[in-house]
Design a protein around this motif. Sequence first.
Motif, mmCIF file in Angstrom:
data_model
loop_
_atom_site.group_PDB
_atom_site.id
_atom_site.type_symbol
_atom_site.label_atom_id
_atom_site.label_comp_id
_atom_site.label_asym_id
_atom_site.label_seq_id
_atom_site.Cartn_x
_atom_site.Cartn_y
_atom_site.Cartn_z
ATOM 1 N N VAL B 54 0.834 -1.198 0.000
ATOM 2 C CA VAL B 54 0.000 0.000 0.000
ATOM 3 C C VAL B 54 0.872 1.252 0.000
ATOM 4 O O VAL B 54 1.838 1.335 0.754
ATOM 5 C CB VAL B 54 -0.917 0.012 1.242
ATOM 6 N N SER B 55 0.546 2.194 -0.849
ATOM 7 C CA SER B 55 1.257 3.474 -0.831
ATOM 8 C C SER B 55 0.277 4.587 -1.147
ATOM 9 O O SER B 55 -0.830 4.338 -1.637
ATOM 10 C CB SER B 55 2.387 3.467 -1.856
ATOM 11 N N PHE B 56 0.659 5.802 -0.840
ATOM 12 C CA PHE B 56 -0.180 6.976 -1.115
ATOM 13 C C PHE B 56 0.615 7.959 -1.962
ATOM 14 O O PHE B 56 1.790 8.178 -1.705
ATOM 15 C CB PHE B 56 -0.579 7.669 0.190
ATOM 16 N N GLU B 57 -0.036 8.544 -2.970
ATOM 17 C CA GLU B 57 0.629 9.585 -3.734
ATOM 18 C C GLU B 57 -0.274 10.795 -3.852
ATOM 19 O O GLU B 57 -1.464 10.674 -4.112
ATOM 20 C CB GLU B 57 1.017 9.064 -5.117
ATOM 21 N N GLU B 58 0.325 11.959 -3.647
ATOM 22 C CA GLU B 58 -0.456 13.193 -3.612
ATOM 23 C C GLU B 58 -0.477 13.901 -4.955
ATOM 24 O O GLU B 58 0.495 13.880 -5.695
ATOM 25 C CB GLU B 58 0.120 14.140 -2.560
ATOM 26 N N THR B 59 -1.598 14.541 -5.219
ATOM 27 C CA THR B 59 -1.705 15.371 -6.419
ATOM 28 C C THR B 59 -2.795 16.414 -6.169
ATOM 29 O O THR B 59 -3.292 16.543 -5.046
ATOM 30 C CB THR B 59 -1.983 14.503 -7.671
ATOM 31 N N THR B 60 -3.151 17.172 -7.200
ATOM 32 C CA THR B 60 -4.211 18.169 -7.067
ATOM 33 C C THR B 60 -5.382 17.723 -7.927
ATOM 34 O O THR B 60 -5.204 17.441 -9.113
ATOM 35 C CB THR B 60 -3.711 19.549 -7.546
ATOM 36 N N CYS B 61 -6.565 17.652 -7.343
ATOM 37 C CA CYS B 61 -7.747 17.237 -8.095
ATOM 38 C C CYS B 61 -8.065 18.299 -9.141
ATOM 39 O O CYS B 61 -8.063 19.488 -8.849
ATOM 40 C CB CYS B 61 -8.928 17.054 -7.156
ATOM 41 N N ALA B 62 -8.314 17.852 -10.352
ATOM 42 C CA ALA B 62 -8.601 18.818 -11.424
ATOM 43 C C ALA B 62 -9.990 18.583 -12.010
ATOM 44 O O ALA B 62 -10.282 19.001 -13.121
ATOM 45 C CB ALA B 62 -7.532 18.716 -12.504
ATOM 46 N N LEU B 63 -10.861 17.927 -11.251
ATOM 47 C CA LEU B 63 -12.190 17.629 -11.783
ATOM 48 C C LEU B 63 -13.120 18.830 -11.735
ATOM 49 O O LEU B 63 -14.135 18.877 -12.414
ATOM 50 C CB LEU B 63 -12.809 16.454 -11.021
ATOM 51 N N CYS B 64 -12.812 19.775 -10.877
ATOM 52 C CA CYS B 64 -13.544 21.041 -10.864
ATOM 53 C C CYS B 64 -12.501 22.102 -10.579
ATOM 54 O O CYS B 64 -11.361 21.779 -10.303
ATOM 55 C CB CYS B 64 -14.686 21.002 -9.839
ATOM 56 N N PRO B 65 -12.847 23.385 -10.630
ATOM 57 C CA PRO B 65 -11.799 24.393 -10.376
ATOM 58 C C PRO B 65 -11.422 24.506 -8.898
ATOM 59 O O PRO B 65 -10.622 25.352 -8.537
ATOM 60 C CB PRO B 65 -12.443 25.695 -10.875
ATOM 61 N N GLY B 66 -12.003 23.634 -8.058
ATOM 62 C CA GLY B 66 -11.837 23.742 -6.610
ATOM 63 C C GLY B 66 -10.421 23.692 -6.074
ATOM 64 O O GLY B 66 -10.121 24.256 -5.031
ATOM 65 N N GLY B 67 -9.542 22.989 -6.759
ATOM 66 C CA GLY B 67 -8.135 22.982 -6.350
ATOM 67 C C GLY B 67 -7.806 22.190 -5.093
ATOM 68 O O GLY B 67 -6.867 22.520 -4.383
ATOM 69 N N CYS B 68 -8.528 21.126 -4.795
ATOM 70 C CA CYS B 68 -8.263 20.333 -3.594
ATOM 71 C C CYS B 68 -7.015 19.480 -3.762
ATOM 72 O O CYS B 68 -6.810 18.873 -4.805
ATOM 73 C CB CYS B 68 -9.436 19.402 -3.289
ATOM 74 N N ARG B 69 -6.219 19.413 -2.702
ATOM 75 C CA ARG B 69 -5.101 18.479 -2.695
ATOM 76 C C ARG B 69 -5.650 17.112 -2.305
ATOM 77 O O ARG B 69 -6.363 16.968 -1.298
ATOM 78 C CB ARG B 69 -4.035 18.920 -1.687
ATOM 79 N N VAL B 70 -5.347 16.122 -3.099
ATOM 80 C CA VAL B 70 -5.874 14.776 -2.840
ATOM 81 C C VAL B 70 -4.736 13.769 -2.908
ATOM 82 O O VAL B 70 -3.666 14.057 -3.433
ATOM 83 C CB VAL B 70 -6.964 14.387 -3.873
ATOM 84 N N LYS B 71 -4.995 12.602 -2.344
ATOM 85 C CA LYS B 71 -4.011 11.540 -2.474
ATOM 86 C C LYS B 71 -4.711 10.278 -2.944
ATOM 87 O O LYS B 71 -5.874 10.039 -2.619
ATOM 88 C CB LYS B 71 -3.262 11.304 -1.164
ATOM 89 N N VAL B 72 -3.973 9.523 -3.724
ATOM 90 C CA VAL B 72 -4.538 8.277 -4.211
ATOM 91 C C VAL B 72 -3.883 7.142 -3.436
ATOM 92 O O VAL B 72 -2.677 7.153 -3.189
ATOM 93 C CB VAL B 72 -4.364 8.139 -5.741
ATOM 94 N N ARG B 73 -4.734 6.228 -2.971
ATOM 95 C CA ARG B 73 -4.206 5.048 -2.271
ATOM 96 C C ARG B 73 -3.981 3.977 -3.306
ATOM 97 O O ARG B 73 -4.879 3.662 -4.086
ATOM 98 C CB ARG B 73 -5.210 4.585 -1.221
ATOM 99 N N LYS B 74 -2.781 3.451 -3.329
ATOM 100 C CA LYS B 74 -2.470 2.439 -4.325
ATOM 101 C C LYS B 74 -2.119 1.115 -3.663
ATOM 102 O O LYS B 74 -1.552 1.088 -2.580
ATOM 103 C CB LYS B 74 -1.280 2.899 -5.181
ATOM 104 N N VAL B 75 -2.478 0.035 -4.341
ATOM 105 C CA VAL B 75 -2.042 -1.290 -3.930
ATOM 106 C C VAL B 75 -1.119 -1.733 -5.059
ATOM 107 O O VAL B 75 -1.578 -1.930 -6.184
ATOM 108 C CB VAL B 75 -3.232 -2.250 -3.757
#
Lengths: 283, 742
Positions: B54-75
């Motif tokens: 399991v790992s996490f990687e951070e990025t910025t959500c670009a689905l709306c102009p909201g600009g939220c920092r998000v992380k994706v959990r990966k297996v």
Amino acid sequence: MTETQGHGNQEGHAPGSKFGMVIDLDKCTGCGACMVACMAENNVPTKPDETNKLDTITWMRVFKLSNGKAFPDAETCYLPRPCMHCGGKHDAGHSPCVSVCPATATDYSYKTGIVSQIYTRCFGCRYCMGACPYHARYFNWWDPKWPADMKNYLSPDVSVRMRGVVEKCSFCFHRYQRAMDLAYYEERELEENEYQTACTQACPAGAITFGDLNNEDHMVYKVTHEESEGDEILRGRTPFRLLEELETNPKVYYLSGRDWVVKAGNASVREEAKAVKDTGGHH
Amino acid sequence: MKLNRRNFLLVSTAGAAGGAVGSMFSPLSWKLMDDSSVWSQNWPWTPVPLDGEVSFEETTCALCPGGCRVKVRKVDSRPVKLEGVDGGPVNDGGICILGLTALQLVYGPARVRTPLKRAGKRGEGKWVEITWDEAISDVSEKLAELKGAGQSKAVGCITNGAKGVTSALFARFMEAYGSPNHYWQATAWDSYEENIQRTLGLNGSAGFDLEKADYILSFGAGLLDGWGSPVRMFQAHSKWRENHDAHVTLVQIDAQLSNTAAKADKWLPINPGTEGAVAMAMAHVIISKNLYDRGYVNWSTTGFRDFFRTVQTEYAPEKVAKIACPVQKPEYVKKWTEELESRAIAFAKAEKPLALAGKGNGDRPVSQAELNAIQSLNALVGSINREEGGMVVIPDADKYPWPPVVLDADAKGYKPALVTTKGRTKYGASNLLSNLPKAINAQHGGLKALLVAGANPLYTLADTEETAAALQKIEYIVSFASQMDDTFTYADIILPDHIYLESTVDVPTPPGFAKPVYGLAKPVIDPVYKTKAMGDSIIEIAKAMGGTIAESFPWGGFGDAMEQAMNEKWNALDSDGVYVNEDFQPEKEGIRFRFFARAGMEDRISLQGSVEKYPLVITPCDTIRLSTGALADTPFMVKTVSDTKLKKRELVVQVNTMTAQQYGFKEGSQAILETPVAKATVLVHCSEEIAPGLVGVPRGLGHIAYDEFVGGKGTNYNTLISPVQDPATGFDVAWGIRAKLT
Ligand code: SF4
Ligand code: SF4
Ligand code: SF4
């Protein structure tokens, strides 16, 4: 408020944790993030038509309550409803659903206070669904489907359910397992923030607080114990639980500054469900 | 421990690292489990998700102009879930219902997996897969052919707004190519930009220091229904509720008991479309009671005298109540008027009051008359550029420091845009996409080719029939969609975009945010299918065209263009994914607010349709659970939609119980909803959350494409209405349409 009783002394178990939730209805905006966070976390599938709210599987479901008044005096309030992980009478672990299951497919853990659901044992009699006053249980009428490549995002932490079994909110028990494993490995106690449910983590309004109701250091303990320093969050409000009078001892507490909401919460959920249905059901 | 599949899985995943995978697939384990379980149900094949690290990687959500920092959990390399990132400057750990379900956009059945070319007739849904080389040369050859024939202005382009590097590359392409026909659809934030230019003489966007404001008057702004940066708004609302020292009051002035109105301290119901008049009435109260900020008004405004006169003569609360109060019973009108007055007084007396506009989730423009009125309230109480809790202007970003566009003789020549403006707008005709379909349909051969990049005009424009007719007239439509969206069905060739998780995307300052913030999405998973970032596609098309167009795109690829565009922000963005200008100070020196006397009633935007034929008024309902923009809902989001909005495949409309009775409808009755432009079958939901005489129509349903989870559900609000132009800007400011229910 009923004094919460440690269930640690029950049936000879060592004093354990009692995980629970406090949901601030004044903060909840009904955005639904908790619902989908739960679906994504727990491999809940979705069907092409989910508008029949009787057969749609939502471990966490956000209900809409209404004060029943006519325009323009109408008021509404959202109420997120996970499984209450009922402790039953005297908090002895006799949850309504656990008591009726002929297959011991649902069980009360004295170590965590979590009511589990063991899919491989469940043979689908649905007695538990009838027994649960909170409508927190769901039956798999169909096999789950993940068309296209959607099965690629399924989580290995939670087993996929099949047709014919009942499922419900587990307080993201697999997260507890992972966190405990790590704490055990590092030879230390579990920290409050290490075990949080997916809905708690996702709620953009910060409306959900999760933790151990038996641990004085946890916010949920503070909020549910009058003598404690939970005032910051309480702001004069008294935590209430749904259907206290049934003595199901739910582990989910609610906060609201609105009298009619508190009253609705204490009224029979069946009546409530009816009222909700009258104003249009699931929201 | 009893052995069952659940425990078993947990055992096998304990400790994370790979080792357990083998045992998971050991047939022996499954056999044992079988034996120890009591079975009566079938156990057909159900997927067994692969375990791994399991790992996490951070990025910025670009689905709306909201600009939220998000992380994706990966297996291992497989993404399994999205979560918010604690400390994100906009979202601090929060995430919304759309952001949470982004993986359904990656893997779902509506994803476009490879470049496609239309095989059958338009709309027949027959496609052949083509290679990227074929796709790029197909588009570049067609565009070269049109240019060669002197038809460069007959190529149009629609982007998702004007901000961001991808849109800038498309704009640049159009400039180098020699066409003035680049458009996007205006929102409430475009209206604010226009208003800022008109009232403050500045080029910039509106920012609101909502976290610090203490008395908020929201004129229909769906603060908790998707307005601004949604997660930020939820968090701001929670902060208001937590504030112990000073209670923060939210007054929602709204035609319906929206989610925002339900959470407000006070809901003041009004007739839709009277927001501006109500704001003027409040200005009347504040001025009459001498509660306005004299310092600000005297020193930092112009036009107060005329404004004062109009407000005093035209906008007495009793007068406004006649058009704005939704229940015309004398006792109620009196109560309503008193409420309006007391709220205006409390607003003026508050320390940090703030007035907000932008109907619903803010993706529909607001008329300048209405904005003038609402901004006048901010000026009267000195909220403009106030140190804390006020409205600030975020200056427009400098042009990207790219080399100048190289123009050939054709591109240098002046060509008028297809859409002409009556009003004056900052961006010329560019954000008047709402007028494009009419312009195309009015002219012969208006557009011969169209690039649709990140937009879904067939869905988002009012009057779907008009839009469909316009699209039908265009010979060659290129779609860069990542999902089989509505406009996709009219396309001739598809060059599918990545999902932001697979790509580099910049996210400019989110709408309404009070300081400049820039976010960057970086690839956190490998592209799953044969897709390409839109920015790379357009660069490749330009290069394939050669000449000055290729010269205008000197970069190796989108990444280079991005890095150069971000300039001094790049290092911060590259390492942290986000850049915050903490030292930002709004421009105050010599800035004066201009009051406009003519605002409100006389400029009230009137709706299409006669009262006699169409006695009811449709008003839209927004909720964060229904996406209304170019991106549709994800399957999980649709699952959460209330059965009071959608039932099976039918749209459910909200009608006041009394109105329903009057027309002989009961809860769940089927009805025909008819407007001057369209007819639809709907179900009636009797509601106390809406005023009599209105029909609440949820927006975000009725997609004609996508998959079985998202498409073919209900009716698109936009099919029922038609655009109404703001005389000042030309934006479509229709807030509804007249209708009847039979
Ligand atoms: S995520 Fe939070 S605010 Fe949204 S519905 Fe759930 S509890 Fe309410
Ligand atoms: S809420 Fe229902 S399912 Fe959950 S423990 Fe209580 S009775 Fe059982
Ligand atoms: S609010 Fe916008 S940016 Fe934030 S998670 Fe949702 S879609 Fe993404």
